[in-house]
Design an enzyme around this catalytic site. Structure first.
Site, mmCIF file in Angstrom:
data_model
loop_
_atom_site.group_PDB
_atom_site.id
_atom_site.type_symbol
_atom_site.label_atom_id
_atom_site.label_comp_id
_atom_site.label_asym_id
_atom_site.label_seq_id
_atom_site.Cartn_x
_atom_site.Cartn_y
_atom_site.Cartn_z
ATOM 1 N N HIS A 20 0.769 -1.145 -0.062
ATOM 2 C CA HIS A 20 -0.181 0.103 0.015
ATOM 3 C C HIS A 20 0.834 1.393 -0.159
ATOM 4 O O HIS A 20 0.285 2.384 -0.272
ATOM 5 C CB HIS A 20 -0.991 -0.209 1.132
ATOM 6 N N LYS A 74 -26.842 -1.340 -5.864
ATOM 7 C CA LYS A 74 -26.972 -0.182 -5.838
ATOM 8 C C LYS A 74 -28.253 0.159 -6.709
ATOM 9 O O LYS A 74 -28.688 1.203 -6.481
ATOM 10 C CB LYS A 74 -26.037 0.662 -6.608
ATOM 11 N N LYS A 120 -30.891 3.129 -5.507
ATOM 12 C CA LYS A 120 -31.029 4.437 -6.264
ATOM 13 C C LYS A 120 -32.414 4.645 -6.351
ATOM 14 O O LYS A 120 -32.793 5.700 -6.511
ATOM 15 C CB LYS A 120 -30.520 4.331 -7.521
ATOM 16 N N LYS A 121 -33.123 3.551 -6.419
ATOM 17 C CA LYS A 121 -34.772 3.767 -6.465
ATOM 18 C C LYS A 121 -35.221 4.313 -5.173
ATOM 19 O O LYS A 121 -36.419 4.948 -5.109
ATOM 20 C CB LYS A 121 -35.625 2.299 -6.528
ATOM 21 N N LYS A 124 -33.892 6.748 -3.940
ATOM 22 C CA LYS A 124 -33.258 8.343 -4.311
ATOM 23 C C LYS A 124 -32.296 8.443 -3.028
ATOM 24 O O LYS A 124 -32.157 9.589 -2.376
ATOM 25 C CB LYS A 124 -34.504 9.176 -3.924
ATOM 26 N N SER A 157 -27.912 7.900 -1.928
ATOM 27 C CA SER A 157 -26.639 7.568 -2.365
ATOM 28 C C SER A 157 -26.064 6.218 -1.893
ATOM 29 O O SER A 157 -26.319 5.802 -0.741
ATOM 30 C CB SER A 157 -25.617 8.676 -1.922
ATOM 31 N N PRO A 158 -25.898 5.214 -2.891
ATOM 32 C CA PRO A 158 -25.502 4.043 -2.364
ATOM 33 C C PRO A 158 -24.273 3.707 -1.253
ATOM 34 O O PRO A 158 -24.752 3.154 -0.395
ATOM 35 C CB PRO A 158 -25.120 3.179 -3.684
ATOM 36 N N ASP A 159 -23.450 4.828 -1.589
ATOM 37 C CA ASP A 159 -22.300 4.741 -0.548
ATOM 38 C C ASP A 159 -22.739 5.315 0.946
ATOM 39 O O ASP A 159 -22.451 4.704 1.835
ATOM 40 C CB ASP A 159 -21.270 5.495 -0.920
ATOM 41 N N THR A 180 -5.589 10.689 -0.190
ATOM 42 C CA THR A 180 -6.824 10.452 0.676
ATOM 43 C C THR A 180 -7.233 11.472 1.774
ATOM 44 O O THR A 180 -6.266 12.073 2.039
ATOM 45 C CB THR A 180 -6.991 9.046 1.279
#
Length: 652
Positions: A368, A448, A452-453, A455, A457-459, A494
């Site tokens: 990393h 996702k 999204k349905k 409305k 944010s998936p995250d 990051t």
């Protein structure tokens, strides 16, 4: 996963969705942002800023925008103070918060240390020789000066979905090698298209550390080495089988080996290695605590002069292909194999190691220190995509294979001291791995597309499932780190998105309360989702609070006491990442993960795909399977709640 798109040669990007929000001036701290009752007060949005990207033809496709990328900004003291206080409010008691408010207020006042440290930081950021003010500090503190073993504490892994056409290690390894070399070719020729985030090109500098590179153990601070990708002597891969290292040229007489030729050569290695007992695992020395690793490396070099040349061949090789004789089948077995393996059949200091097992399953392990996960995610997504969809040129068939020399085994010379080192490294490795518990949870109920349905944010939806799961198990919300990329800036890496918020606390407290109406629960959940989306947007724009505070702390002179803001127990507690989380996604992966960062916490790596989710939960025996189950239930319950506000489907 960041998908590659074509970008026009010169354009202006409006930072409207990543805009830094203005904050109230210092005189309002007592009544607004530092007031416990108003800690969540929204701030006013500033005007969108535009940045012009200009193509430099000398950089090729990959680096054409590199020099015109913006510099990482430095937030104002007021911005960071407000964001920091808002983030810690739900984590500490009222009295502790009130004390922290006073400490922060003093730090940023004219009588405090903040303004002088900020002035120094602004000067560093303005230095034309410093393309990114936090880059060297962060690389050193987070990775190169870190003394614990890279495996399991720093390295990460991906597991590939199976290839039904290639079920033996030689054919699977050969195809992966061909695909990886095609990706390498795009980097070497700078033909790889830059990645984009919301139409903005991202920094591609870290790709230079992907191939023909290595980490090197050194006293106090490790360092990276990079070798020419185009030098003929470096056009090799290292194949490891039964702890034996083999040098396999991937180009002979100026012509890259075909997949068929690679398969023949890899099969030779398997046959030769399997006819002998497993070798003394020299690779084990890279699994050690880094201070021990320094001594082990010295002993390796001192054992015989030939070892220096062999070590150079490993470090300069394009990448490693580890051929394990294990046959992992379950997701969890595979995750263990790719995350750490047996501590022997590896060279953990290489940034790229592809792993192929006896039953043909494959994965990847990354070191990393000089690259975050997004570049290697792109590499592995590309490798899997071109193989599965037959989009890579495998070259002539086996019938046209050239008569190639057998791969050369790198035969190290072992002194008694080095043998003792290897034994100690193996014992330490076994002890460290035994401390950890890993569980893989493939969540197939929805992904996702369903989120999204709602409305949402998936995250943010997934992050709020972590908050609910932890609250149900422990009765409080956890200090949570989510990695946010800052690669829209030069040398960006990051920033922290602090996912635990006052809004999240209000939502999890109400979620299982039968006296709270669904409409209220939904409103609270949407507020939590919005708060998370706002924070990660700001963090991605370089306006989180953690890197800024880290930079200010680094500028405190060594003979001067740390300002109280850094010795305050709130700072220590709020930076102890009980949940260390990160998302990288590919439809071609069936695993992705790494370790927890504190003994009391969890490492949760997750993937968000179209119709599925997946969580890899690691802890030091804090019931990782229980946490994975709790996350799955939280996701289902949140979806059920949102379903109540969707229109009823028409009856048949």
């Amino acid at each position: 996963m960041i998908h590659v798109r074509y970008s026009p040669r010169v354009y202006s990007a409006t930072l409207s969705k990543m805009t830094v929000h203005s904050v109230y001036p210092i005189r309002s701290f007592g009544s607004v942002s530092m007031n416990p009752a108003a800690a969540g007060t929204a701030t006013v949005s500033s005007k969108p800023k535009e940045h012009t990207y200009v193509e430099d033809p000398k950089g090729g496709k990959m680096l054409r925008y590199q020099e015109s990328l913006p510099r990482l900004p430095v937030p104002t003291l007021h911005q960071t103070a407000e964001r920091y206080l808002k983030s810690v409010r739900p984590l500490v008691t009222q009295d502790q918060f009130n004390n922290t408010v006073k400490i922060v207020q003093k730090f940023i006042s004219n009588e405090g240390e903040g303004p002088s440290l900020q002035k120094k930081l602004l000067a560093k950021a303005a230095d034309p020789n410093a393309k990114n003010w936090v880059y060297d500090w962060w690389n050193d503190a987070a990775y190169l000066t870190y003394r614990d073993p890279v495996v399991p504490y720093v390295s990460y892994f991906y597991g590939h979905k199976d290839d039904s056409k290639r079920t033996n290690p030689a054919s699977r390894g050969a195809a992966i090698t061909t695909a990886a070399l095609e990706f390498k070719k795009l980097i070497d020729t700078k033909e790889l298209e830059p990645e984009y985030l919301k139409n903005k090109p991202m920094c591609m500098d870290s790709y230079k550390w992907m191939f023909n590179a290595s980490r090197v153990a050194a006293p106090e601070k490790d360092y990276p080495v990079k070798f020419s990708s185009l030098a003929p002597e470096n056009m090799n891969i290292i194949v490891i089988r039964k702890n034996r290292f083999y040098l396999l040229p991937h180009e002979v007489d100026g012509v890259q080996l075909s997949t068929a030729e690679l398969e023949i050569q890899i099969q030779k290695i398997i046959k030769i290695a399997d006819a002998k007992p497993a070798a003394l695992p020299v690779g084990a020395i890279t699994s050690a605590n880094r201070d021990k690793g320094v001594e082990y490396r010295k002993h390796l070099l001192a054992a015989d002069p030939i070892n220096s040349d062999l070590l150079s061949k490993i470090e300069s090789a394009s990448f490693v292909l580890a051929l394990d004789d294990a046959t992992p089948s379950s997701y969890t077995e595979r995750a263990h194999q790719f995350w750490h393996g047996d501590g022997a059949n590896r060279w953990y200091d290489k940034p790229c190691q592809f792993i192929v097992c006896e039953n043909g399953v494959s994965g990847f392990m990354g070191e990393h220190s000089m690259m975050d996960g997004t570049p290697t995610c792109s590499l592995n997504d590309y490798v899997c995509d071109v193989i599965i969809n037959n989009k890579v040129d495998h070259g002539p068939p086996a019938a046209s294979a050239r008569q190639l020399l057998d791969p050369v085994e790198l035969k190290f010379v072992f002194s008694d001291t080095l043998k003792a080192d290897i034994k100690e490294a193996q014992d330490d490795f076994a002890a460290v791995i035994a401390l950890h518990e890993l569980d893989v949870n493939p969540f197939k109920t929805f992904g996702k597309n369903t989120i999204k349905k709602f409305k949402a944010s998936p995250d943010a939806f997934v992050q709020m499932s972590f908050q609910l799961a932890y609250y149900r198990l422990y009765g409080k919300i956890p200090v949570t780190y989510e990695s946010a990329t800052t690669r829209q800036y030069q040398l960006g890496r990051t920033e922290v998105c602090r996912s635990a918020s006052s809004e999240a606390l209000a939502y999890v407290r109400a979620f299982d309360d039968p006296t709270v109406e669904n409409a209220k629960k939904i409103a609270l959940l949407r507020a939590a989702l919005a708060a998370h989306t706002k924070y990660i947007s700001d963090a991605t724009a370089g306006y989180g609070c953690d890197r800024h505070l880290f930079g200010l702390k680094n500028l405190v002179e060594t003979n001067v006491p740390l300002p109280e803001i850094f010795t305050d127990k709130t700072y220590g507690y709020s930076s102890t990442w009980i949940l260390s989380t990160s998302q990288l996604s590919s439809e071609y992966f069936n695993a992705y993960g790494w370790s927890q960062v504190t003994d009391e916490g969890y490492g949760i790596a997750y993937m968000i795909n179209g119709n599925s989710l997946q969580f890899n939960v690691v802890s030091k025996h804090k019931n990782s399977p229980g946490m994975a189950t709790a996350i799955g239930k939280a996701l289902t319950d949140m979806a059920d709640l949102f379903e109540t506000e969707l229109p009823l489907k028409a009856k048949l």
